[in-house]
Scaffold this active site. Structure first.
Site, PDB file in Angstrom:
ATOM      1  N   GLY A 174       0.583  -1.316  -0.078  1.00 52.23           N
ATOM      2  CA  GLY A 174      -0.039   0.190   0.065  1.00 52.23           C
ATOM      3  C   GLY A 174       0.914   1.364   0.138  1.00 52.23           C
ATOM      4  N   THR A 175       2.029   1.410   0.751  1.00 54.31           N
ATOM      5  CA  THR A 175       2.736   2.429   0.895  1.00 54.31           C
ATOM      6  C   THR A 175       3.408   2.949  -0.571  1.00 54.31           C
ATOM      7  OG1 THR A 175       3.473   2.014   3.109  1.00 54.31           O
ATOM      8  CG2 THR A 175       5.002   3.272   1.901  1.00 54.31           C
ATOM      9  N   ASN A 178      -7.223   3.426   9.436  1.00 53.42           N
ATOM     10  CA  ASN A 178      -6.793   2.338  10.066  1.00 53.42           C
ATOM     11  C   ASN A 178      -6.621   2.321  11.409  1.00 53.42           C
ATOM     12  OD1 ASN A 178      -4.858   4.541   9.435  1.00 53.42           O
ATOM     13  ND2 ASN A 178      -3.271   3.214  10.366  1.00 53.42           N
ATOM     14  N   GLN A 195      -7.490  -0.962   4.186  1.00 52.60           N
ATOM     15  CA  GLN A 195      -8.373  -1.532   5.303  1.00 52.60           C
ATOM     16  C   GLN A 195      -9.532  -1.876   4.685  1.00 52.60           C
ATOM     17  OE1 GLN A 195      -7.426  -2.520   8.247  1.00 52.60           O
ATOM     18  NE2 GLN A 195      -5.311  -1.371   8.478  1.00 52.60           N
ATOM     19  N   SER A 245      -2.891  -3.806  -0.030  1.00 50.34           N
ATOM     20  CA  SER A 245      -1.982  -4.288   0.284  1.00 50.34           C
ATOM     21  C   SER A 245      -2.341  -5.655   0.754  1.00 50.34           C
ATOM     22  CB  SER A 245      -1.351  -3.847   1.693  1.00 50.34           C
ATOM     23  OG  SER A 245      -0.149  -4.315   2.076  1.00 50.34           O
ATOM     24  N   ALA A 246      -1.714  -6.702   0.256  1.00 50.30           N
ATOM     25  CA  ALA A 246      -2.272  -8.405   0.293  1.00 50.30           C
ATOM     26  C   ALA A 246      -2.364  -8.866   2.105  1.00 50.30           C
ATOM     27  CB  ALA A 246      -1.381  -9.100  -0.413  1.00 50.30           C
ATOM     28  N   HIS A 247      -1.424  -8.319   2.793  1.00 46.23           N
ATOM     29  CA  HIS A 247      -1.404  -8.833   4.064  1.00 46.23           C
ATOM     30  C   HIS A 247      -2.560  -8.243   4.983  1.00 46.23           C
ATOM     31  CE1 HIS A 247       0.378  -5.417   6.771  1.00 46.23           C
ATOM     32  NE2 HIS A 247       0.793  -4.925   5.235  1.00 46.23           N
ATOM     33  N   THR A 299      11.611  -7.138 -11.636  1.00 44.57           N
ATOM     34  CA  THR A 299      11.102  -8.326 -11.756  1.00 44.57           C
ATOM     35  C   THR A 299       9.992  -8.683 -10.702  1.00 44.57           C
ATOM     36  OG1 THR A 299      13.083  -9.171 -12.676  1.00 44.57           O
ATOM     37  CG2 THR A 299      11.614 -10.795 -11.762  1.00 44.57           C
ATOM     38  N   CYS A 327       2.772   1.202  11.790  1.00 46.33           N
ATOM     39  CA  CYS A 327       4.004   1.767  11.091  1.00 46.33           C
ATOM     40  C   CYS A 327       4.508   2.881  11.780  1.00 46.33           C
ATOM     41  CB  CYS A 327       3.454   2.150   9.955  1.00 46.33           C
ATOM     42  SG  CYS A 327       2.348   1.005   8.891  1.00 46.33           S
TER      43      CYS A 327
END
Length: 382
Positions: free
Chosen positions: A71-72, A152, A180, A200-202, A238, A331
């Site tokens: 996300g950042t 968040n 979020q 963001s996937a996590h 890559t 963060c």
């Protein structure tokens, strides 16, 4: 209980199915997706299938999905290019945005001398849309508005469609950090006139270190990272195919199980709120936590009736009891400045007391909530 994890807003536990899928890709699809031989084509096929899956879930074009490190980076990509390449001279944002937005805006102001305005908040931390409209009317400079969908720290939800339509009616660009919310709410981006989003996937039981930016077609956005021609020239480097496949699988599972997992998580949040009210007189809820129409179902932020001196030991004591939570965004852990989100709208009296964020998922239980409430009560009464 040995370990109780209530910090899913910081990061979520990865699904077993996602781990298995990623492990297979690491073993079997190790070719560089930019290579033209069969090994490379195999990886490229997985990469583009993931892009199509993500696009279909959000009802957008595959070409509008740019994979990033999270996300950042997605926030930085949109904001930097908007100023550097798209002629934006003014940014309207809020003081409760994630630091990925706020610090980027600060840097853009310093380097490009753009105007920065902060939209007003109400006493619950909600964005004042009437103030936003006034600010949009007050200048002819090319403007970008950056407002997050779900906060968040306090969980407040912005009416994304209404805000996007307001912004576009004044010919401004609209960027929203949706870290979020995507994976937790149905999102049809073909129906919401937002130009850029960050994901963001996590945050939805996927791997760390991978996410994506939604970039509206023909936006003119240019890369933040230069090198090769990966991601259709939007992002050199890559691609981490195993991570991107993990993102695809976790997002797909999030939406396949959305209604059942959402209903279960709502029941956890309700139980948490009811238990806190019953067991800890004087507890307060920051933002719109108690309002399920205006708050995400995945977190609560509470202000505890504890002295400032005693508050210094609170997180330490909870950690000793095996309880993981947060006093703000992960963060900014280590900062002694307190929460910039709470500082933006809370009263001085409430800011002197400790506030904690508890965020949950399908992996939590009501028994864990009872243990946390019992531990908090014992600490307050000790």
């Amino acid at each position: 209980m040995e370990n109780v994890y209530f910090d899913s807003a910081a990061t979520t536990q990865i699904r077993e199915e996602v781990v298995d899928k990623m492990a297979r890709v690491l073993k079997e699809n190790y070719g560089n997706p930019s290579s033209t031989h069969s090994f490379g084509r195999s990886s490229k096929s997985l990469l583009e299938q993931a892009r199509k899956t993500v696009a279909a879930i959000l009802n957008v074009k595959a070409s509008e999905i740019v994979f990033t490190s999270g996300g950042t980076e997605a926030d930085n990509l949109a904001l930097n290019s908007a100023v550097r390449d798209l002629g934006v001279q003014r940014i309207i944002t809020s003081k409760i945005e994630h630091h990925a937005v706020l610090y980027t805006v600060d840097q853009l102001k310093e380097c490009f001398e753009i105007e920065v305005e902060f939209v007003n908040l109400d006493s619950r931390g909600n964005i004042d849309l009437s103030d936003l409209e006034t600010r949009l009317k007050n200048s002819d400079k090319k403007t970008l508005v950056s407002l997050m969908h779900v906060n968040n720290e306090i969980g407040n939800m912005l009416d994304l469609k209404k805000t996007a339509e307001l912004v576009k009616s004044h010919n401004a660009l609209f960027h929203s950090d949706t870290v979020q919310s995507i994976g937790h709410f149905n999102m049809d981006l073909s129906d919401i006139p937002v130009d850029f989003t960050a994901v963001s996937a996590h945050k939805f039981h996927g791997p760390k270190g991978v996410g994506f930016a939604f970039v509206r077609r023909n936006s003119g956005l240019k890369p933040l990272i230069f090198g090769g021609e990966q991601e259709r020239g939007h992002r050199a480097g890559t691609e981490g195919v195993h991570n991107i496949v993990g993102l695809e699988e976790s997002l797909k599972l999030a939406y396949e199980n959305l209604e059942a997992e959402k209903e279960y998580t709502i029941s956890l949040k309700k139980h948490f709120i009811e238990s806190l009210k019953r067991e800890i007189p004087g507890v307060k809820f920051n933002g719109e936590c108690e309002n399920f129409e205006k708050s995400t179902y995945t977190l609560i932020n509470i202000c505890l009736p504890v002295s400032a001196e005693k508050a210094l030991m609170l997180l330490f004591q909870l950690d000793l009891k095996g309880i993981a939570c947060s006093k703000g965004s992960a963060c900014q852990s280590g900062s002694d400045k307190g929460s910039h989100v709470l500082n933006a709208f809370c009263s001085e009296e409430d800011l002197e007391k400790p506030s904690l964020r508890f965020s949950f998922s399908k992996y939590n239980t009501k028994e864990e909530i009872d243990y946390v409430v019992k531990t908090l009560k014992e600490f307050i009464e000790s």
